[in-house]
Design a protein around this motif. Structure first.
Motif, PDB file in Angstrom:
ATOM      1  N   GLY A  57       0.800  -1.309  -0.095  1.00 41.32           N
ATOM      2  CA  GLY A  57       0.088  -0.017   0.128  1.00 41.32           C
ATOM      3  C   GLY A  57       0.939   1.087  -0.140  1.00 41.32           C
ATOM      4  N   ASP A  58       2.255   0.994  -0.134  1.00 40.88           N
ATOM      5  CA  ASP A  58       3.033   2.362  -0.059  1.00 40.88           C
ATOM      6  C   ASP A  58       4.168   1.917  -0.976  1.00 40.88           C
ATOM      7  N   ALA A  59       4.472   2.900  -1.824  1.00 40.07           N
ATOM      8  CA  ALA A  59       5.499   2.807  -2.869  1.00 40.07           C
ATOM      9  C   ALA A  59       6.294   4.109  -3.082  1.00 40.07           C
ATOM     10  N   PRO A  60       7.761   4.045  -3.657  1.00 44.30           N
ATOM     11  CA  PRO A  60       8.402   5.284  -3.702  1.00 44.30           C
ATOM     12  C   PRO A  60       7.921   5.845  -5.023  1.00 44.30           C
ATOM     13  N   SER A  61       8.112   7.388  -4.808  1.00 45.18           N
ATOM     14  CA  SER A  61       7.650   8.221  -6.217  1.00 45.18           C
ATOM     15  C   SER A  61       8.880   7.962  -7.247  1.00 45.18           C
ATOM     16  N   PHE A  62       8.279   8.187  -8.253  1.00 43.89           N
ATOM     17  CA  PHE A  62       9.096   7.907  -9.596  1.00 43.89           C
ATOM     18  C   PHE A  62      10.394   8.853  -9.575  1.00 43.89           C
ATOM     19  N   THR A  63       9.990  10.302  -9.021  1.00 45.44           N
ATOM     20  CA  THR A  63      10.976  11.056  -9.077  1.00 45.44           C
ATOM     21  C   THR A  63      12.074  10.673  -7.846  1.00 45.44           C
ATOM     22  N   ALA A  64      11.803  10.294  -6.770  1.00 46.06           N
ATOM     23  CA  ALA A  64      12.810   9.909  -5.773  1.00 46.06           C
ATOM     24  C   ALA A  64      13.525   8.930  -6.219  1.00 46.06           C
ATOM     25  N   PHE A  65      13.057   7.957  -7.204  1.00 48.11           N
ATOM     26  CA  PHE A  65      13.828   6.795  -7.740  1.00 48.11           C
ATOM     27  C   PHE A  65      14.986   7.321  -8.412  1.00 48.11           C
ATOM     28  N   LEU A  66      14.418   8.430  -9.515  1.00 49.65           N
ATOM     29  CA  LEU A  66      15.418   8.700 -10.438  1.00 49.65           C
ATOM     30  C   LEU A  66      16.335   9.674  -9.727  1.00 49.65           C
ATOM     31  N   VAL A  67      16.148  10.405  -8.838  1.00 47.26           N
ATOM     32  CA  VAL A  67      17.123  11.113  -7.929  1.00 47.26           C
ATOM     33  C   VAL A  67      18.069  10.082  -7.260  1.00 47.26           C
ATOM     34  N   GLY A  68      17.618   8.744  -6.730  1.00 42.71           N
ATOM     35  CA  GLY A  68      18.697   7.964  -6.155  1.00 42.71           C
ATOM     36  C   GLY A  68      19.430   7.410  -7.160  1.00 42.71           C
ATOM     37  N   CYS A  69      18.913   7.284  -8.358  1.00 40.48           N
ATOM     38  CA  CYS A  69      19.763   6.563  -9.519  1.00 40.48           C
ATOM     39  C   CYS A  69      21.050   7.912  -9.873  1.00 40.48           C
ATOM     40  N   LEU A  70      20.166   9.045 -10.041  1.00 42.64           N
ATOM     41  CA  LEU A  70      21.336  10.120 -10.649  1.00 42.64           C
ATOM     42  C   LEU A  70      22.538  10.113  -9.446  1.00 42.64           C
ATOM     43  N   ALA A  71      22.084  10.123  -7.939  1.00 42.04           N
ATOM     44  CA  ALA A  71      23.126  10.440  -6.982  1.00 42.04           C
ATOM     45  C   ALA A  71      24.141   9.267  -7.018  1.00 42.04           C
ATOM     46  N   ARG A  72      23.513   7.947  -7.374  1.00 38.74           N
ATOM     47  CA  ARG A  72      24.738   6.966  -7.314  1.00 38.74           C
ATOM     48  C   ARG A  72      25.585   7.012  -8.387  1.00 38.74           C
ATOM     49  N   VAL A 203      25.090  19.620 -14.227  1.00 33.92           N
ATOM     50  CA  VAL A 203      24.165  18.433 -14.866  1.00 33.92           C
ATOM     51  C   VAL A 203      22.681  18.364 -14.603  1.00 33.92           C
ATOM     52  N   GLN A 204      21.951  18.333 -15.382  1.00 27.74           N
ATOM     53  CA  GLN A 204      20.594  18.580 -15.193  1.00 27.74           C
ATOM     54  C   GLN A 204      19.865  17.595 -15.947  1.00 27.74           C
ATOM     55  N   LEU A 205      18.959  16.697 -15.186  1.00 30.20           N
ATOM     56  CA  LEU A 205      18.019  15.688 -15.764  1.00 30.20           C
ATOM     57  C   LEU A 205      16.588  16.466 -16.018  1.00 30.20           C
ATOM     58  N   THR A 206      15.917  16.413 -17.362  1.00 26.55           N
ATOM     59  CA  THR A 206      14.687  16.902 -17.379  1.00 26.55           C
ATOM     60  C   THR A 206      14.015  15.721 -17.866  1.00 26.55           C
ATOM     61  N   VAL A 207      13.187  15.326 -17.161  1.00 25.08           N
ATOM     62  CA  VAL A 207      12.255  14.106 -17.224  1.00 25.08           C
ATOM     63  C   VAL A 207      11.142  14.294 -17.946  1.00 25.08           C
ATOM     64  N   GLY A 208      11.069  13.690 -19.084  1.00 25.60           N
ATOM     65  CA  GLY A 208       9.800  13.639 -20.168  1.00 25.60           C
ATOM     66  C   GLY A 208       8.833  12.694 -19.980  1.00 25.60           C
ATOM     67  N   ASP A 252      21.968   2.421 -16.932  1.00 26.63           N
ATOM     68  CA  ASP A 252      21.955   1.031 -16.366  1.00 26.63           C
ATOM     69  C   ASP A 252      21.088   0.943 -14.845  1.00 26.63           C
ATOM     70  N   LEU A 253      21.522   2.022 -14.391  1.00 21.58           N
ATOM     71  CA  LEU A 253      20.971   2.176 -12.920  1.00 21.58           C
ATOM     72  C   LEU A 253      19.580   2.227 -12.914  1.00 21.58           C
ATOM     73  N   VAL A 254      18.848   2.952 -13.767  1.00 22.34           N
ATOM     74  CA  VAL A 254      17.414   3.087 -13.844  1.00 22.34           C
ATOM     75  C   VAL A 254      16.833   1.850 -14.394  1.00 22.34           C
ATOM     76  N   GLU A 255      17.250   1.242 -15.503  1.00 26.35           N
ATOM     77  CA  GLU A 255      16.726   0.019 -16.016  1.00 26.35           C
ATOM     78  C   GLU A 255      16.850  -1.017 -14.933  1.00 26.35           C
ATOM     79  N   ASP A 256      17.822  -1.231 -14.178  1.00 20.22           N
ATOM     80  CA  ASP A 256      17.935  -2.332 -13.185  1.00 20.22           C
ATOM     81  C   ASP A 256      17.190  -1.948 -11.992  1.00 20.22           C
TER      82      ASP A 256
END
Length: 266
Positions: A57-72, A203-208, A252-256
């Motif tokens: 009933g709880d899940a991470p936001s997609f933005t938070a997921f992308l932020v984590g991948c970017l940071a790694r 560096v900037q990510l623009t999420v489409g 690779d990080l996002v797809e994994d």
């Protein structure tokens, strides 16, 4: 307030926040921005997020997921987490402070405002998610101080001097606005597509958008969910080959589905 004439034309006053946006875009447009248009298969990641939500009933936001991948990805390629000062020196930072645009309520309207997620490379996905959700729940996380409101009334050429802080005082800029940025246009619409935007960041990510497209997987043709991601670099800081390696690592990080397996462990 607005003014009207007999022709039905409405003239609205430009808000201080809009003046700030105009100033930023004009200053950022003078930088050596290079854009990479990237397609990323997010089928597995989005399925994992849906599975987590169905089970808990709880899940991470997609933005938070992308932020984590970017940071790694930046941890693996730390020299992109830098600014070039007016003397031509690079200031490389250990902490990945991500400036994220979050949609929140300001004066009764829903608008996107900046929020800096500090030390994203040292935090769990749960922590990143909670930080962003807290900012979204705030009535106005960037309420203007009295002095800031007065500053927005200065002439444009004077106001735009503040956007030269990355060159003059890199450390002060990061304390105010972070080291890298993530902005999303896909959250406001549907379907695929990229967006190109000048930026004051190295560096900037623009999420489409996300669109369903055919892809070959294990020799079979499948319909996959494809994210359209624009990765923008300051070419004065990052050369083409390091930028390409960084993008490969990020993809690779996002797809994994980086970090999603540890969500329940918080």
């Amino acid at each position: 307030m607005d003014d009207r004439d007999h022709r039905g034309e409405r003239i609205e006053r430009v808000s201080p926040r809009r003046r700030g946006t105009v100033d930023y875009m004009r200053a950022a447009g003078r930088r050596s921005n290079v854009h990479g248009l990237v397609e990323v298969d997010v089928t597995a990641a989005r399925e994992a997020i849906r599975t987590i939500e169905a089970a808990t009933g709880d899940a991470p936001s997609f933005t938070a997921f992308l932020v984590g991948c970017l940071a790694r990805a930046i941890e693996d390629h730390p020299r992109v987490n830098a600014y070039r000062d007016w003397r031509g020196r690079l200031h490389v930072f250990d902490d990945v402070d991500v400036n994220v645009l979050v949609e929140t309520a300001v004066d009764g309207d829903r608008i996107a405002v900046p929020h800096v997620v500090r030390g994203a490379n040292r935090r769990s996905l749960r922590s990143l998610h909670d930080d962003i959700r807290s900012a979204q729940g705030s009535t106005d996380p960037t309420e203007l101080s009295r002095w800031a409101a007065l500053a927005f009334r200065l002439p444009g050429p004077v106001r735009r001097l503040v956007w030269r802080l990355p060159q003059w005082f890199p450390r002060r800029w990061t304390e105010t606005a972070g080291t890298v940025a993530v902005t999303s246009v896909g959250m406001a619409g549907s379907g695929g597509g990229w967006a190109l935007s000048p930026t004051n960041y190295t560096v900037q990510l623009t999420v489409g958008g996300i669109a369903e497209k055919p892809r070959i997987v294990d020799g079979e043709l499948e319909a996959r969910e494809i994210l359209h991601l624009t990765v923008t670099f300051d070419h004065d800081v990052v050369d083409g080959a390091p930028a390409a390696r960084f993008v490969d690592r990020l993809r690779d990080l996002v797809e994994d589905g980086h970090g999603l397996d540890s969500w329940n462990g918080r």
